[in-house]
Motif scaffolding. Structure first.
Motif, PDB file in Angstrom:
ATOM      1  N   ASN A 187       0.710  -1.270  -0.063  1.00 47.13           N
ATOM      2  CA  ASN A 187       0.009  -0.137  -0.071  1.00 47.13           C
ATOM      3  C   ASN A 187       0.813   1.045  -0.018  1.00 47.13           C
ATOM      4  OD1 ASN A 187      -2.607  -1.253   0.185  1.00 47.13           O
ATOM      5  ND2 ASN A 187      -2.556  -1.613   2.092  1.00 47.13           N
ATOM      6  N   SER A 188       1.958   1.266   0.728  1.00 46.45           N
ATOM      7  CA  SER A 188       2.790   2.644   0.889  1.00 46.45           C
ATOM      8  C   SER A 188       3.532   2.537  -0.416  1.00 46.45           C
ATOM      9  CB  SER A 188       3.824   2.238   2.137  1.00 46.45           C
ATOM     10  OG  SER A 188       3.398   2.011   3.156  1.00 46.45           O
ATOM     11  N   THR A 190       2.732   1.739  -3.385  1.00 49.52           N
ATOM     12  CA  THR A 190       1.893   2.158  -4.513  1.00 49.52           C
ATOM     13  C   THR A 190       1.650   3.773  -4.311  1.00 49.52           C
ATOM     14  OG1 THR A 190      -0.071   1.297  -3.439  1.00 49.52           O
ATOM     15  CG2 THR A 190       1.057  -0.025  -5.099  1.00 49.52           C
ATOM     16  N   LYS A 191       1.192   4.119  -3.080  1.00 49.14           N
ATOM     17  CA  LYS A 191       0.996   5.535  -2.773  1.00 49.14           C
ATOM     18  C   LYS A 191       2.151   6.238  -3.210  1.00 49.14           C
ATOM     19  CE  LYS A 191      -2.910   5.535  -0.924  1.00 49.14           C
ATOM     20  NZ  LYS A 191      -4.264   6.223  -1.678  1.00 49.14           N
ATOM     21  N   LEU A 192       3.491   5.846  -2.985  1.00 47.94           N
ATOM     22  CA  LEU A 192       4.871   6.474  -3.253  1.00 47.94           C
ATOM     23  C   LEU A 192       4.582   6.926  -4.865  1.00 47.94           C
ATOM     24  CD1 LEU A 192       7.569   7.277  -2.324  1.00 47.94           C
ATOM     25  CD2 LEU A 192       8.404   4.968  -3.121  1.00 47.94           C
ATOM     26  N   ASN A 193       4.246   6.015  -5.714  1.00 43.80           N
ATOM     27  CA  ASN A 193       3.907   6.463  -7.202  1.00 43.80           C
ATOM     28  C   ASN A 193       5.023   6.951  -7.832  1.00 43.80           C
ATOM     29  OD1 ASN A 193       2.051   6.606  -9.332  1.00 43.80           O
ATOM     30  ND2 ASN A 193       1.466   8.509  -8.685  1.00 43.80           N
ATOM     31  N   ASP A 194       6.378   6.364  -7.695  1.00 42.80           N
ATOM     32  CA  ASP A 194       7.513   6.778  -8.134  1.00 42.80           C
ATOM     33  C   ASP A 194       8.120   5.580  -9.037  1.00 42.80           C
ATOM     34  OD1 ASP A 194      10.047   7.604  -8.858  1.00 42.80           O
ATOM     35  OD2 ASP A 194      10.500   8.414  -7.109  1.00 42.80           O
ATOM     36  N   ALA A 195       7.840   5.869 -10.481  1.00 46.53           N
ATOM     37  CA  ALA A 195       8.338   4.758 -11.234  1.00 46.53           C
ATOM     38  C   ALA A 195       9.914   4.615 -11.400  1.00 46.53           C
ATOM     39  CB  ALA A 195       7.753   5.043 -12.845  1.00 46.53           C
ATOM     40  N   CYS A 218       2.474  -4.214 -12.394  1.00 48.86           N
ATOM     41  CA  CYS A 218       3.115  -3.222 -11.814  1.00 48.86           C
ATOM     42  C   CYS A 218       4.607  -3.174 -12.093  1.00 48.86           C
ATOM     43  CB  CYS A 218       3.064  -3.256 -10.101  1.00 48.86           C
ATOM     44  SG  CYS A 218       4.024  -1.337  -9.398  1.00 48.86           S
ATOM     45  N   ASN A 220       7.441  -1.740 -11.795  1.00 48.09           N
ATOM     46  CA  ASN A 220       8.666  -1.457 -10.959  1.00 48.09           C
ATOM     47  C   ASN A 220       8.497  -2.331  -9.624  1.00 48.09           C
ATOM     48  OD1 ASN A 220       6.507   0.096  -9.930  1.00 48.09           O
ATOM     49  ND2 ASN A 220       7.760   1.683  -9.070  1.00 48.09           N
ATOM     50  N   LEU A 292       4.933   5.035   4.301  1.00 47.25           N
ATOM     51  CA  LEU A 292       5.285   5.817   3.310  1.00 47.25           C
ATOM     52  C   LEU A 292       5.988   7.127   3.484  1.00 47.25           C
ATOM     53  CD1 LEU A 292       4.807   6.741   0.303  1.00 47.25           C
ATOM     54  CD2 LEU A 292       2.548   7.918   1.187  1.00 47.25           C
ATOM     55  N   LYS A 296       9.824   7.762   1.812  1.00 48.80           N
ATOM     56  CA  LYS A 296      10.253   8.868   1.121  1.00 48.80           C
ATOM     57  C   LYS A 296      11.611   9.680   2.045  1.00 48.80           C
ATOM     58  CE  LYS A 296       5.738  10.365   0.056  1.00 48.80           C
ATOM     59  NZ  LYS A 296       4.529  11.601   0.113  1.00 48.80           N
TER      60      LYS A 296
END
Length: 341
Positions: A187-188, A190-195, A218, A220, A292, A296
């Motif tokens: 979940n974390s 996918t929320k990061l959303n950084d390819a 997905c 990555n 998350l 980061k």
């Protein structure tokens, strides 16, 4: 020569089986070692242990009446053994029996309650975590016969703190179960959303199929599956995430650390026992938003900050050698044997 019978459930299982085999292999010049198991994978490398005799539970039951109990020690590594072998047999020989408790078990099932009651039968209890970390009921069962022996690390630690050879960013190694926090990590991530950031998942478990079906597109994220030895992934990954809700001794964290992985850990007592807040990145267990934040934070670290964290965290693994580990058990076995004579 004294014979040590090591009992486990699944020979191809987790941390307890790894530690059992590390110890038995290191003691072949001191004791005659037998490993008794209930199940084993077809791919288990028996040939890697030529000086250890492996026997199944059924073979042990046929053998037990012919044993000379004057030169034996029984080491039961996990209470799951009592699901397949009666504790009443071992109770007759409790002076030469060691019972291991490997995790912070909860009394949340008939099986766990049954295993908990078995502890009252025995007088030699060993754990890889101090008694203070186990809950009150287990401390009551342990009584005054409890001994804390930390696990050994099976890898040689890298002597440098270089990170330039790392290929991957994030790594998870463990069972795909709810209490291991793998869904929180996904979940974390996918929320990061950084390819540009990749995550490798190594392991298997009850959630494996559903996770693979849900996240197989997905790009990555790589779901590797089970590996006998994930050292290549430790070596090439910059960061290991251990999001467990509870642990025994965090073996996978030490193994990853030996290969220069920065650690992101759930903030639980079993991790706090070993790592300070300036040596790892902590987050609240079960809180994917806080995880998350931790992800980061890791991605924002400079190379110098990462090297500093490595130097702080790696200081803890210097004592977790196979030599220290085996010497502690040699002293324990010797003490039990001398008292039983």
């Amino acid at each position: 020569m004294i014979k040590i019978f090591h009992f486990t459930s699944n020979l191809s299982g987790g941390g307890a089986e790894t530690q059992l085999l590390l110890l038995a292999k290191s003691l072949t010049n001191v004791y005659q070692n037998f490993v008794v198991y209930n199940t084993v994978n077809d791919s288990f490398p028996f040939n890697d242990f030529p000086n250890i005799k492996f026997i199944s539970n059924s073979e042990f039951l046929m053998l037990k009446n012919s044993l000379n109990f004057n030169n034996l020690i029984f080491h039961i590594w996990i209470p799951d053994v009592f699901t397949h072998l009666s504790p009443l047999f071992f109770f007759k020989f409790r002076k030469i029996t060691i019972l291991g408790v490997r995790n912070k078990y909860r009394l949340n099932s008939i099986k766990r309650i049954y295993q908990f009651l078995c502890y009252f039968f025995f007088s030699n209890i060993v754990s890889n975590t101090p008694s203070s970390i186990h809950n009150y009921f287990y401390r009551l069962a342990f009584g005054k016969y409890f001994l804390f022996i930390p696990n050994a690390i099976k890898y040689n630690s890298l002597l440098h703190n270089d990170l330039n050879f790392k290929k991957f960013e994030l790594l998870f190694v463990g069972r795909f179960e709810m209490h291991k926090g793998v869904l929180d990590l996904l979940n974390s991530f996918t929320k990061l959303n950084d390819a540009s950031v990749n995550l490798k998942l190594v392991g298997t478990g009850s959630l494996f199929k559903s996770i693979k079906n849900k996240f197989n597109k997905c790009s990555n994220l790589e779901i590797v599956g089970y590996l006998d030895d994930p050292i290549d992934y430790f070596y090439h990954s910059e960061c290991l995430i251990l999001p467990s809700y509870y642990e025994g001794m965090p073996n996978v964290a030490f193994e990853a650390l030996s290969q220069n992985c920065i650690l992101i850990l759930s903030d639980i007592p079993q991790n706090r026992l070993w790592f300070t807040v300036d040596s790892v990145i902590y987050f609240k267990p079960g809180d994917y938003l806080d995880l998350l934040r931790a992800l980061k934070l890791f991605l924002s670290l400079s190379l110098e900050q990462k090297r500093y964290m490595l130097s702080k965290s790696k200081s803890v693994i210097k004592k977790l050698t196979i030599e220290n580990y085996s010497n502690q058990y040699i002293r324990l076995y010797k003490n039990i044997y001398e008292k039983s004579i």
